[in-house]
Design an enzyme around this catalytic site. Structure first.
Site, PDB file in Angstrom:
ATOM      1  N   LYS A   1       0.827  -1.209   0.000  1.00 27.13           N
ATOM      2  CA  LYS A   1       0.000   0.000   0.000  1.00 27.13           C
ATOM      3  C   LYS A   1       0.864   1.263   0.000  1.00 27.13           C
ATOM      4  CE  LYS A   1      -3.766   2.093   2.727  1.00 27.13           C
ATOM      5  NZ  LYS A   1      -4.662   1.871   3.892  1.00 27.13           N
TER       6      LYS A   1
ATOM      7  N   SER B   1      -9.148   2.416   2.743  1.00 27.91           N
ATOM      8  CA  SER B   1      -8.152   3.080   1.927  1.00 27.91           C
ATOM      9  C   SER B   1      -7.196   2.127   1.196  1.00 27.91           C
ATOM     10  CB  SER B   1      -7.321   4.044   2.791  1.00 27.91           C
ATOM     11  OG  SER B   1      -6.708   3.384   3.884  1.00 27.91           O
TER      12      SER B   1
ATOM     13  N   SER C   1     -10.089  -0.026   6.682  1.00 26.32           N
ATOM     14  CA  SER C   1      -9.353   0.240   5.447  1.00 26.32           C
ATOM     15  C   SER C   1      -8.814  -0.996   4.744  1.00 26.32           C
ATOM     16  CB  SER C   1      -8.188   1.200   5.726  1.00 26.32           C
ATOM     17  OG  SER C   1      -8.659   2.425   6.219  1.00 26.32           O
TER      18      SER C   1
END
Length: 643
Positions: A177, A252, A276
């Site tokens: 990420k 996210s 997330s």
């Protein structure tokens, strides 16, 4: 007139002076606006330059077929992604991988590389190609490390020619990420100001994955500043859900989830502060795991705030894996919680040094497991009730005792969550971390709410209560700037809620919980900014600091596109609208464990995995957007590079 210094000043002179003052104020405001506009323009150009840099490297990598092991994008490999040395129709070809490389789990791929069934160079090239096409089609990617990954793959091949290598993630490409440091890469967190500042070293998590043989090869796209249940920013663009391009993969960790869902990455590493990891897993039909926060380090995970720190430590981001099976999640957690020479335990004294508990994972004693469909704040869509029932039946068949559970004080935990995260007032941390970049439009409603004057906030909350918008009223009351005394009051409420929740679990004697993986299937892009309160199913367990994983179960059926709720308010109306056209989207359940009982959580996930519908397991066998991703899903993007 008057007796002061200017008492005798002529009216025309006064008028001229006042006019001059007004003009000076106007000029000053224009000056401030021009500075702001100039800064925004500078950051937009910077974002565009970073994106162009990535796209140039992508094109160069995809069209370079000169080195051994690189796939030729002009052939059938573009659509099948079967290793070039394998005839996919030759099922009697001994010793060869018969599935596309992109269908293999991390465990399967590592074993195939180790045994020589497929070379690391070919498998890495296949996944780089797949990831590039995913980035082109879905906007799933931030930076791409394809050239470095292919060099690392050739180094693995060289090492295997010289000696055996039993590392658990040998040769497995892993997406990371874009909020976790990877040496040589920016960690943008979706903010343009953070571009062109590459990390000098890996985060501890990435370093440990490399030590286990993994190859970081792409960075997953994220929302600006990481705090929305969608994925969009000015640098990398908007990520799309592979099951329906009109819907979001979530956030996210949305880019990473999309990469896993389409077979472009066997494993991704995301983070979770309010769902997330779990929201994207739920939206895209993959497995994910958020560990107990105190068992994971934050070193090398900068907050997108000035000084790379958010300040508050009550609700924190926690790194965890996304994958297409539970065994791959277990493999990653074994690597991170290894008992010998553990770098995370050695470098971060605030991490509880608990090695992976194999006894807890392998235990066969039946458990008492609680379950619920509705948390009392947000009613789950009908498909989630069916998914929970499927999970309950599966776990009961494994000998576990299933017990209904009721979430206590359902209006308390959203209030605490919003209250603590909004305590700095006006979204100060998020806005200041952008350093002049324009705030994403998706934040608009939250930004307006956060900046309300306190007196007006109280009036608006009372009005909302009067018109039946009780949930919005509760959030409005909570999302204000707080004094130290008020902040401590919220911390006290957090402590009391944790005790109430764990006491209720203890009274029932339950070891774990089963509940919906979200309240709604993947939302349309335009709905996400107004629907953040709908994700209570996820952020409840960030408030509690519980370990929790997602298991994909089934798909929304046409008859389940109708939303029923006990609340007749705006949130319910938007939820109802979002369900239209949701048939065929993946849904799942969450498996929740008590703090520090992460391995029990993973054990229950493994017990539940057999009920996962087969269409969710192998990318080449699932229907996504009306077709399978291995035949026509990436045709347009592939054609671009074959031209």
């Amino acid at each position: 007139g008057g007796d002061g210094e200017c008492g005798g000043m002529d009216v025309s002179v006064k008028t001229a002076v006042l006019g001059g003052v007004a003009a000076a104020v106007a000029v000053y405001e224009l000056w401030i606006l021009s500075i702001s506009w100039a800064r925004q323009s500078e950051l937009k150009a910077r974002a565009a330059r970073k994106r162009a840099e990535r796209d140039t490297l992508r094109a160069a990598c995809l069209t370079d077929t000169r080195s051994p092991g690189y796939l030729n994008v002009h052939g059938a490999d573009v659509t099948t992604l079967v290793p070039a040395v394998v005839d996919a129709d030759d099922h009697d070809h001994a010793g060869m991988v018969l599935h596309p490389v992109t269908d293999l789990t991390a465990t399967e791929l590592s074993a195939a590389i180790r045994s020589g069934e497929v070379t690391c160079g070919i498998s890495t090239a296949a996944l780089c190609l797949r990831a590039a096409l995913s980035g082109e089609t879905l906007g799933s990617n931030a930076e791409e490390l394809f050239a470095e990954a292919k060099e690392a793959a050739l180094a693995v091949e060289k090492r295997l020619r010289e000696a055996d290598d039993n590392r658990p993630l040998l040769g497995v490409p892993v997406s990371i990420k874009d909020s976790i440091n990877v040496r040589g890469c920016d960690t943008t967190c979706g903010a343009a100001v953070r571009t062109f500042h590459p990390a000098s070293e890996d985060s501890v998590v990435v370093e440990m994955l490399r030590d286990a043989g993994a190859i970081p090869f792409v960075r997953g796209n994220v929302p600006q500043q990481l705090m929305m249940p969608m994925t969009s920013n000015a640098i990398w663009g908007t990520a799309l859900n592979p099951w329906d391009f009109a819907r979001t993969p979530g956030g996210s960790s949305g880019g990473d989830a999309a990469l896993v869902a389409v077979g472009a990455a066997p494993i991704s590493i995301g983070t979770d502060i309010g769902g997330s990891i779990r929201i994207p897993c739920s939206n895209t039909g993959v497995f994910g795991f958020k560990p107990t926060p105190q068992r994971m380090t934050h070193h090398g995970m900068p907050a997108p705030r000035p000084g790379n720190s958010a300040g508050q430590e009550d609700i924190v981001p926690t790194a965890g894996p996304l994958a297409r099976c539970v065994s791959d999640l277990v493999t990653v957690m074994r690597v991170l919680w290894q008992p010998v020479d553990n770098k995370m335990f050695a470098r971060d004294p605030y991490v509880v040094p608990m090695p992976f508990d194999e006894t807890q994972l392998a235990a066969d004693k039946p458990l008492r497991i609680g379950y619920y469909v509705h948390d009392g704040w947000m009613d789950a869509a009908p498909s989630y009730g069916r998914a929970v029932n499927m999970a309950v039946e599966q776990l009961a068949s494994r000998g576990h005792t299933m017990v209904p559970f009721t979430v206590p004080e359902p209006f308390e935990f959203p209030s605490v969550m919003y209250g603590l995260l909004a305590a700095d007032g006006g979204m100060h941390g998020i806005v200041s971390g952008l350093d002049g970049e324009e705030l994403l439009a998706d934040y608009k409603d939250l930004h307006v709410l956060a900046r309300l004057p306190q007196l007006l906030r109280g009036v608006i909350a009372r009005v909302l209560d009067c018109i039946g918008e009780n949930r919005l009223a509760q959030i409005t009351r909570s999302a204000n700037a707080k004094s130290t005394r008020e902040y401590w009051g919220y911390l006290k409420r957090l402590q009391q809620y944790k005790k109430r929740f764990t006491d209720d679990m203890a009274d029932l004697g339950v070891d774990a919980l089963i509940c919906p993986s979200s309240s709604l299937p993947a939302l349309p892009h335009e709905a996400t900014r107004k629907m953040t309160p709908a994700f209570s199913a996820n952020f409840l367990y960030n408030v509690l600091h519980f370990p929790v994983g997602v298991v994909p179960i089934t798909f929304v059926q046409p008859s389940e596109e109708i939303y029923c709720s006990g609340y007749a308010d705006r949130i319910s109306a938007m939820a109802s609208a979002s369900l239209r056209g949701s048939s065929g989207l993946p849904i799942g359940v969450q498996v929740v464990g008590l703090p520090y009982r992460d391995e029990t959580c993973l054990r229950v996930m493994a017990d539940l995995e057999p009920v996962t519908e087969s269409g969710l397991l192998r990318p080449s066998r699932r229907k996504i957007n009306g077709h399978t991703p291995t035949d026509k899903f990436f045709t347009d993007a592939a054609t671009k590079y074959a031209a």
